[in-house]
Design a protein around this motif. Structure first.
Motif, PDB file in Angstrom:
ATOM      1  N   SER A   5       0.848  -1.222  -0.008  1.00 42.26           N
ATOM      2  CA  SER A   5       0.071   0.100   0.009  1.00 42.26           C
ATOM      3  C   SER A   5       0.954   1.213   0.098  1.00 42.26           C
ATOM      4  O   SER A   5       1.876   1.133   0.375  1.00 42.26           O
ATOM      5  CB  SER A   5      -0.935   0.027   1.167  1.00 42.26           C
ATOM      6  N   ILE A   6       0.211   2.391  -0.511  1.00 43.50           N
ATOM      7  CA  ILE A   6       1.083   3.507  -0.567  1.00 43.50           C
ATOM      8  C   ILE A   6       1.648   4.098   0.909  1.00 43.50           C
ATOM      9  O   ILE A   6       2.851   4.349   0.969  1.00 43.50           O
ATOM     10  CB  ILE A   6       0.191   4.836  -0.840  1.00 43.50           C
ATOM     11  N   ASP A   7       0.746   3.841   2.022  1.00 38.37           N
ATOM     12  CA  ASP A   7       1.455   4.190   3.127  1.00 38.37           C
ATOM     13  C   ASP A   7       2.250   3.216   3.905  1.00 38.37           C
ATOM     14  O   ASP A   7       3.451   3.754   4.319  1.00 38.37           O
ATOM     15  CB  ASP A   7      -0.066   3.920   4.307  1.00 38.37           C
ATOM     16  N   GLU A   8       2.250   1.899   3.397  1.00 40.24           N
ATOM     17  CA  GLU A   8       3.348   1.059   3.790  1.00 40.24           C
ATOM     18  C   GLU A   8       4.647   1.444   2.933  1.00 40.24           C
ATOM     19  O   GLU A   8       5.741   1.502   3.695  1.00 40.24           O
ATOM     20  CB  GLU A   8       3.139  -0.193   3.251  1.00 40.24           C
ATOM     21  N   GLN A   9       4.677   1.907   1.890  1.00 42.11           N
ATOM     22  CA  GLN A   9       5.638   2.208   1.064  1.00 42.11           C
ATOM     23  C   GLN A   9       6.290   3.481   1.698  1.00 42.11           C
ATOM     24  O   GLN A   9       7.622   3.718   1.806  1.00 42.11           O
ATOM     25  CB  GLN A   9       5.483   2.533  -0.546  1.00 42.11           C
ATOM     26  N   LEU A  10       5.306   4.448   2.083  1.00 42.65           N
ATOM     27  CA  LEU A  10       5.790   5.693   2.650  1.00 42.65           C
ATOM     28  C   LEU A  10       6.659   5.469   3.773  1.00 42.65           C
ATOM     29  O   LEU A  10       7.605   6.380   4.113  1.00 42.65           O
ATOM     30  CB  LEU A  10       4.820   6.721   2.880  1.00 42.65           C
ATOM     31  N   ASN A  11       6.070   4.438   4.615  1.00 42.05           N
ATOM     32  CA  ASN A  11       6.683   4.245   6.052  1.00 42.05           C
ATOM     33  C   ASN A  11       8.060   4.019   6.007  1.00 42.05           C
ATOM     34  O   ASN A  11       9.110   4.155   6.638  1.00 42.05           O
ATOM     35  CB  ASN A  11       5.746   3.429   6.825  1.00 42.05           C
ATOM     36  N   VAL A  12       8.218   2.859   4.765  1.00 45.34           N
ATOM     37  CA  VAL A  12       9.742   2.607   4.620  1.00 45.34           C
ATOM     38  C   VAL A  12      10.734   3.648   4.057  1.00 45.34           C
ATOM     39  O   VAL A  12      11.700   4.090   4.438  1.00 45.34           O
ATOM     40  CB  VAL A  12       9.561   1.273   3.708  1.00 45.34           C
ATOM     41  N   ILE A  13      10.172   4.386   3.068  1.00 48.98           N
ATOM     42  CA  ILE A  13      10.852   5.409   2.141  1.00 48.98           C
ATOM     43  C   ILE A  13      11.169   6.349   3.341  1.00 48.98           C
ATOM     44  O   ILE A  13      12.504   6.986   3.171  1.00 48.98           O
ATOM     45  CB  ILE A  13      10.080   5.834   0.993  1.00 48.98           C
ATOM     46  N   LYS A  14      10.282   7.000   4.126  1.00 51.46           N
ATOM     47  CA  LYS A  14      10.703   8.188   4.991  1.00 51.46           C
ATOM     48  C   LYS A  14      11.298   7.924   6.203  1.00 51.46           C
ATOM     49  O   LYS A  14      11.927   8.616   6.673  1.00 51.46           O
ATOM     50  CB  LYS A  14       9.296   8.527   5.319  1.00 51.46           C
ATOM     51  N   ARG A  15      11.742   6.577   6.196  1.00 55.82           N
ATOM     52  CA  ARG A  15      12.654   6.030   7.357  1.00 55.82           C
ATOM     53  C   ARG A  15      14.128   6.831   7.298  1.00 55.82           C
ATOM     54  O   ARG A  15      14.621   6.516   6.265  1.00 55.82           O
ATOM     55  CB  ARG A  15      12.765   4.538   7.667  1.00 55.82           C
ATOM     56  N   GLY A  16      14.430   7.638   8.253  1.00 53.00           N
ATOM     57  CA  GLY A  16      16.014   8.255   8.245  1.00 53.00           C
ATOM     58  C   GLY A  16      15.862   9.108   7.111  1.00 53.00           C
ATOM     59  O   GLY A  16      16.945   9.738   7.147  1.00 53.00           O
ATOM     60  N   THR A  17      15.002   9.523   6.540  1.00 52.88           N
ATOM     61  CA  THR A  17      14.828  10.532   5.393  1.00 52.88           C
ATOM     62  C   THR A  17      15.027  11.882   5.957  1.00 52.88           C
ATOM     63  O   THR A  17      14.037  12.290   6.570  1.00 52.88           O
ATOM     64  CB  THR A  17      13.898  10.110   4.275  1.00 52.88           C
ATOM     65  N   VAL A  18      15.776  12.868   5.448  1.00 53.07           N
ATOM     66  CA  VAL A  18      15.610  14.311   5.657  1.00 53.07           C
ATOM     67  C   VAL A  18      14.844  14.876   5.139  1.00 53.07           C
ATOM     68  O   VAL A  18      14.077  15.973   5.755  1.00 53.07           O
ATOM     69  CB  VAL A  18      17.093  14.857   5.702  1.00 53.07           C
ATOM     70  N   GLU A  19      14.641  14.936   3.671  1.00 49.05           N
ATOM     71  CA  GLU A  19      13.762  15.664   2.845  1.00 49.05           C
ATOM     72  C   GLU A  19      13.332  15.046   1.451  1.00 49.05           C
ATOM     73  O   GLU A  19      14.160  14.383   0.961  1.00 49.05           O
ATOM     74  CB  GLU A  19      14.527  17.064   2.627  1.00 49.05           C
ATOM     75  N   ILE A  20      12.028  15.378   1.199  1.00 49.29           N
ATOM     76  CA  ILE A  20      11.683  14.513   0.131  1.00 49.29           C
ATOM     77  C   ILE A  20      11.139  15.865  -0.729  1.00 49.29           C
ATOM     78  O   ILE A  20      10.026  16.670  -0.143  1.00 49.29           O
ATOM     79  CB  ILE A  20      10.525  13.882   0.093  1.00 49.29           C
ATOM     80  N   VAL A  21      11.806  16.265  -2.104  1.00 50.00           N
ATOM     81  CA  VAL A  21      11.218  17.407  -2.796  1.00 50.00           C
ATOM     82  C   VAL A  21      10.690  17.100  -4.145  1.00 50.00           C
ATOM     83  O   VAL A  21      11.391  16.340  -5.069  1.00 50.00           O
ATOM     84  CB  VAL A  21      12.438  18.324  -2.812  1.00 50.00           C
ATOM     85  N   PRO A  22       9.539  17.195  -4.341  1.00 49.79           N
ATOM     86  CA  PRO A  22       8.323  17.539  -3.433  1.00 49.79           C
ATOM     87  C   PRO A  22       7.619  16.214  -2.897  1.00 49.79           C
ATOM     88  O   PRO A  22       7.455  15.385  -3.561  1.00 49.79           O
ATOM     89  CB  PRO A  22       7.366  18.484  -4.130  1.00 49.79           C
ATOM     90  N   GLU A  23       7.110  16.222  -1.472  1.00 49.33           N
ATOM     91  CA  GLU A  23       6.700  14.778  -1.164  1.00 49.33           C
ATOM     92  C   GLU A  23       5.345  14.562  -1.851  1.00 49.33           C
ATOM     93  O   GLU A  23       5.163  13.279  -2.026  1.00 49.33           O
ATOM     94  CB  GLU A  23       6.570  14.997   0.314  1.00 49.33           C
ATOM     95  N   GLU A  24       4.703  15.468  -2.110  1.00 43.59           N
ATOM     96  CA  GLU A  24       3.378  15.524  -2.800  1.00 43.59           C
ATOM     97  C   GLU A  24       3.475  14.689  -4.215  1.00 43.59           C
ATOM     98  O   GLU A  24       2.646  13.732  -4.505  1.00 43.59           O
ATOM     99  CB  GLU A  24       2.516  16.465  -2.945  1.00 43.59           C
ATOM    100  N   ASP A  25       4.646  14.859  -4.969  1.00 43.56           N
ATOM    101  CA  ASP A  25       4.809  14.257  -6.143  1.00 43.56           C
ATOM    102  C   ASP A  25       5.159  12.907  -6.061  1.00 43.56           C
ATOM    103  O   ASP A  25       4.880  12.068  -6.815  1.00 43.56           O
ATOM    104  CB  ASP A  25       6.031  15.054  -6.681  1.00 43.56           C
ATOM    105  N   LEU A  26       6.091  12.605  -4.758  1.00 46.99           N
ATOM    106  CA  LEU A  26       6.340  11.194  -4.877  1.00 46.99           C
ATOM    107  C   LEU A  26       5.024  10.463  -4.405  1.00 46.99           C
ATOM    108  O   LEU A  26       4.900   9.443  -4.956  1.00 46.99           O
ATOM    109  CB  LEU A  26       7.178  11.155  -3.343  1.00 46.99           C
ATOM    110  N   VAL A  27       4.081  11.035  -3.626  1.00 47.13           N
ATOM    111  CA  VAL A  27       2.763  10.381  -3.447  1.00 47.13           C
ATOM    112  C   VAL A  27       2.005   9.948  -4.660  1.00 47.13           C
ATOM    113  O   VAL A  27       1.464   8.652  -4.834  1.00 47.13           O
ATOM    114  CB  VAL A  27       1.881  10.978  -2.344  1.00 47.13           C
TER     115      VAL A  27
END
Length: 404
Positions: A5-27
């Motif tokens: 699921s998108i939430d499961e993927q985001l939990n993994v991807i965001k672990r330890g991550t400092v910044e995602i530019v732009p996060e809404e595009d990743l979603v």
């Protein structure tokens, strides 16, 4: 294939991550990927400027592996062409050029070591000389027209050097453009980099947009602080833990990190689950000594296996806690009545890489005979019949010296 699921993927991807530019595009990219059952193209560029990798490099390679495990397509770029330019990131002067032979040899060992982290069967490996090397001068002119000098000077490294009247070679301006061109050529959806790479990654977005592509998402990971607790991990600062170094050294170095860094190491360089991290945080406060031993064991096991990690723990207990000489320490014999320079003995036992290193360690109090520190590079030993001496160099290297 079926993506989590998108939430499961985001939990993994965001672990330890400092910044995602732009996060809404990743979603949005993740949603489209799942809907179309199409893996995202995840890019990481690595210039083989040095042959050895350390845990600092593993932070971003592990994030790349997490994308693999989520089902996405990973592309590891060996920057054999950009290495000829030299990444100016974090530099206060122009990098010295490497030869093509040095780059090839570094790339070979780099890939061998990166293979300890990435799934080789799921990794596309490319060399950016394949497309950058074919560009004509006209192509380079068109590429440079996409970026203004004012924008380049906004970059921290360049602006500091410019204000300090330190030279900036024109070819250094080409580096972010070359890295951005990699993104255009590979049509990357996401590019990974350290926090110091943000400028370069954003240039890739600009060039992709100009080429009519959907701009990549830029994901920045932190720079791992080294064992000294202050500087980023680097061989230059001698505060690194190499992923290819012996298990005993890896275990011992991991134990030397400051307590306040333990949590970030667990989070960024181990396989400990996100749920377990909260427990780890409490254990660090309540029992830092054993929690650090567990960290050293975990890291060593990841790169050397269970048995080697157990042996490394035993070695540490034997040599540091009990102050014994390990059973596998080299044994050197000398004729009774003979005199030998300690530097020559250290070299014969291969306890340092050079006489220069041995002299430095002596001055710093890192060489001892039977627990007596020897600080004079000219120190000599005259062996008497029956002598059995314990030589220790640094924290983890030993030799037995016997007179016969």
């Amino acid at each position: 294939m079926s993506f989590p699921s998108i939430d499961e993927q985001l939990n993994v991807i965001k672990r330890g991550t400092v910044e995602i530019v732009p996060e809404e595009d990743l979603v949005e990219k993740l949603k489209k990927s799942k809907k179309e059952n199409r893996p995202l193209r995840i890019k990481l560029g690595c210039d083989p400027t040095r042959p050895d990798l350390h845990l600092g490099h593993s932070v971003i390679l592990r994030k790349l592996r997490q994308f693999q495990d989520l089902g996405h397509h990973v592309i590891l770029i060996i920057g054999d062409f950009t290495a000829l330019i030299g990444d100016p990131t974090g530099q206060n002067k122009t990098r010295p050029s490497l030869t093509e032979e040095e780059i090839k040899e570094n790339a070979r060992t780099y890939l061998d070591q990166a293979g300890k982290i990435l799934d080789g069967k799921k990794t596309e490996i490319v060399y950016n000389s394949e497309w950058l090397g074919d560009m004509k001068f006209q192509d380079v002119i068109l590429l440079t027209s996409k970026m203004t000098v004012a924008r380049m000077i906004e970059r921290d490294d360049f602006s500091k050097r410019y204000k300090n009247n330190e030279s900036i070679s024109l070819h250094e301006f080409l580096y972010p453009l070359a890295q951005g061109q990699d993104s255009v050529h590979l049509k990357s959806d996401v590019e990974l980099g350290g926090t110091d790479q943000k400028f370069n990654l954003l240039v890739g977005r600009d060039l992709q947009r100009d080429a009519g592509q959907d701009p990549q998402v830029c994901l920045m990971m932190p720079l791992l602080v080294g064992t000294d607790g202050s500087q980023k991990m680097s061989k230059s600062y001698d505060n690194y833990i190499g992923i290819d170094e012996p298990a005993n050294d890896m275990y011992g170095k991991a134990l030397s990190i400051p307590d306040e860094l333990m949590y970030s190491y667990y989070e960024l360089v181990t396989d400990i689950s996100t749920d377990e991290l909260e427990t780890i945080k409490k254990r660090i406060e309540e029992d830092p000594r054993n929690t650090k031993h567990d960290l050293a064991f975990t890291v060593t096991r990841m790169y050397h296996g269970e048995e080697a990690a157990k042996a490394a723990r035993k070695y540490f207990e034997q040599t540091v806690i009990n102050k014994d000489i390990p059973d596998d320490a080299p044994e050197l014999t000398f004729e009774a009545g003979s005199t030998h320079r300690l530097l020559d003995i250290i070299a014969e036992a291969n306890l340092t890489s050079s006489n220069g290193e041995a002299k430095r360690m002596m001055k710093q109090g890192g060489v001892s005979l039977d627990d007596e520190k020897i600080k004079s590079p000219g120190h000599e030993i005259t062996f008497k019949e029956g002598d059995e001496l314990a030589l220790k160099v640094g924290k983890r290297k030993f030799a037995k010296l016997k007179a016969v």
